[in-house]
Design a protein around this motif. Structure first.
Motif, PDB file in Angstrom:
ATOM      1  N   LEU A  21      28.253  14.288  10.563  1.00 28.26           N
ATOM      2  CA  LEU A  21      29.471  14.549   9.895  1.00 28.26           C
ATOM      3  C   LEU A  21      29.303  15.052   8.624  1.00 28.26           C
ATOM      4  N   ALA A  22      28.291  14.393   7.758  1.00 28.55           N
ATOM      5  CA  ALA A  22      27.837  14.802   6.288  1.00 28.55           C
ATOM      6  C   ALA A  22      27.373  16.291   6.409  1.00 28.55           C
ATOM      7  N   PHE A  23      26.550  16.525   7.399  1.00 28.76           N
ATOM      8  CA  PHE A  23      26.278  17.907   7.388  1.00 28.76           C
ATOM      9  C   PHE A  23      27.406  19.058   7.414  1.00 28.76           C
ATOM     10  N   LEU A  24      28.411  18.658   8.525  1.00 26.97           N
ATOM     11  CA  LEU A  24      29.662  19.465   8.460  1.00 26.97           C
ATOM     12  C   LEU A  24      30.453  19.544   7.105  1.00 26.97           C
ATOM     13  N   ALA A  25      30.741  18.349   6.559  1.00 25.53           N
ATOM     14  CA  ALA A  25      31.272  18.339   5.343  1.00 25.53           C
ATOM     15  C   ALA A  25      30.716  19.000   4.203  1.00 25.53           C
ATOM     16  N   LEU A  26      29.403  18.870   4.056  1.00 23.60           N
ATOM     17  CA  LEU A  26      28.580  19.578   3.155  1.00 23.60           C
ATOM     18  C   LEU A  26      29.153  20.993   2.532  1.00 23.60           C
ATOM     19  N   PRO A  27      29.186  22.041   3.100  1.00 19.46           N
ATOM     20  CA  PRO A  27      29.845  23.242   2.627  1.00 19.46           C
ATOM     21  C   PRO A  27      31.096  23.019   1.995  1.00 19.46           C
ATOM     22  N   PHE A  28      32.186  22.230   2.564  1.00 20.19           N
ATOM     23  CA  PHE A  28      33.614  22.310   1.930  1.00 20.19           C
ATOM     24  C   PHE A  28      33.268  21.460   0.764  1.00 20.19           C
ATOM     25  N   LEU A  29      32.540  20.329   0.589  1.00 17.61           N
ATOM     26  CA  LEU A  29      32.513  19.603  -0.584  1.00 17.61           C
ATOM     27  C   LEU A  29      31.987  20.501  -1.713  1.00 17.61           C
ATOM     28  N   TRP A  30      30.781  21.200  -1.347  1.00 14.94           N
ATOM     29  CA  TRP A  30      30.328  22.255  -2.295  1.00 14.94           C
ATOM     30  C   TRP A  30      31.239  23.415  -2.666  1.00 14.94           C
ATOM     31  N   LEU A  31      32.187  23.916  -1.874  1.00 16.52           N
ATOM     32  CA  LEU A  31      32.990  24.621  -2.180  1.00 16.52           C
ATOM     33  C   LEU A  31      34.135  24.166  -3.070  1.00 16.52           C
TER      34      LEU A  31
END
Length: 277
Positions: free
Chosen positions: A19-29
């Motif tokens: 879940l953290a891996f999936l959320a990482l791009p959106f949080l960085w964006l």
């Protein structure tokens, strides 16, 4: 089968990591969209902006026609969703209820077609659209989106049709209802959640699609939102990171909202298809 506490803890840890891996791009964006230029160029970037700003959003709207591109994306996605559902509903009913070789062959072809790459479809579609004079038009893009989303829409709806008890249709037939009236009056109302989920799946797919729009649409006033986002990348390949992140963040929101609304129904449709197949 019982699972040991250690194995269960490992499963939860793996799930949280995924879940953290999936959320990482959106949080960085999200973080990049609110950073001022100085923080974007910092040698040691931080996750949380120290001096958050809306300047990237203002520049994104000033430099590119984001509202017009979003309207093009909306028209293409809405048109593709409506046409895909109108075509897929009767076809899925035949696939699910048919017992002959043709129905089995159609089901197998739908599954196999999911393995086709984009490039295999775009060449014949480009030639067909050229003959129809639909190149560089939203109508042509809608047609391509329908072709691309129709197999999965069929698969989803066929699962919903199989989940409807055949005894209901047999009872309607005993009462004198024909096949068409049974489909419209008995089966279609029970398929309403599946039809809604399929339509929204086709909408999200078309909204996020980039490759077909890049190849088929050349006029700037007809380009969709994913294509317009590439204009924040210069000819040398250097991205104007702040406005790009701000525009990409705004472009992500509609599909996230729509998917959050319908994800439970989509999952239900897939499971129904898997159980009944």
């Amino acid at each position: 089968m019982r699972t040991s506490p250690g194995a269960r803890a490992g499963q939860y840890a793996a799930l949280l990591a995924y879940l953290a891996f999936l959320a990482l791009p959106f949080l960085w964006l999200l973080s990049t969209a609110f950073k001022p230029p100085r923080e974007l160029a910092a040698a040691h970037p931080t996750w949380i902006p120290r001096h958050p700003t809306l300047g990237n959003f203002r520049r994104a709207f000033d430099e590119q026609p984001l509202p017009h591109a979003a309207l093009n994306s909306l028209l293409a996605a809405f048109g593709a969703a409506v046409i895909a559902v109108l075509l897929a509903t009767p076809m899925a009913y035949v696939m699910a209820r048919g017992r002959g070789r043709l129905a089995r062959a159609a089901t197998g072809w739908v599954v196999v077609s999911q393995a086709f790459p984009f490039v295999l479809l775009i060449i014949p579609l480009f030639l067909v659209l050229k003959e129809l004079r639909l190149i560089d038009s939203l109508a042509g893009l809608v047609l391509v989106h329908v072709v691309w989303s129709l197999p999965f829409a069929l698969w989803m709806l066929a699962g919903y049709v199989r989940a409807v008890p055949a005894e209901l249709e047999e009872a309607a037939a005993v009462d004198g209802a024909g096949r068409l009236r049974t489909l419209v009056s008995v089966t279609a109302p029970l398929l309403a959640p599946g039809i809604a989920a399929t339509a929204l799946f086709a909408f999200v797919t078309a909204w996020n699609e980039f490759f077909f729009a890049l190849v088929l649409l050349k006029s700037p006033e007809k380009q969709t939102l994913p294509v317009v986002l590439t204009h924040f990348i210069g000819a040398e390949g250097v991205a104007d990171l702040g406005p790009l992140a701000a525009a990409a963040f705004l472009a992500t929101l509609p599909s996230l909202v729509v998917f959050a609304i319908v994800q439970r129904r989509i999952t239900g449709g897939l499971l129904a298809g898997a159980v009944k197949s």
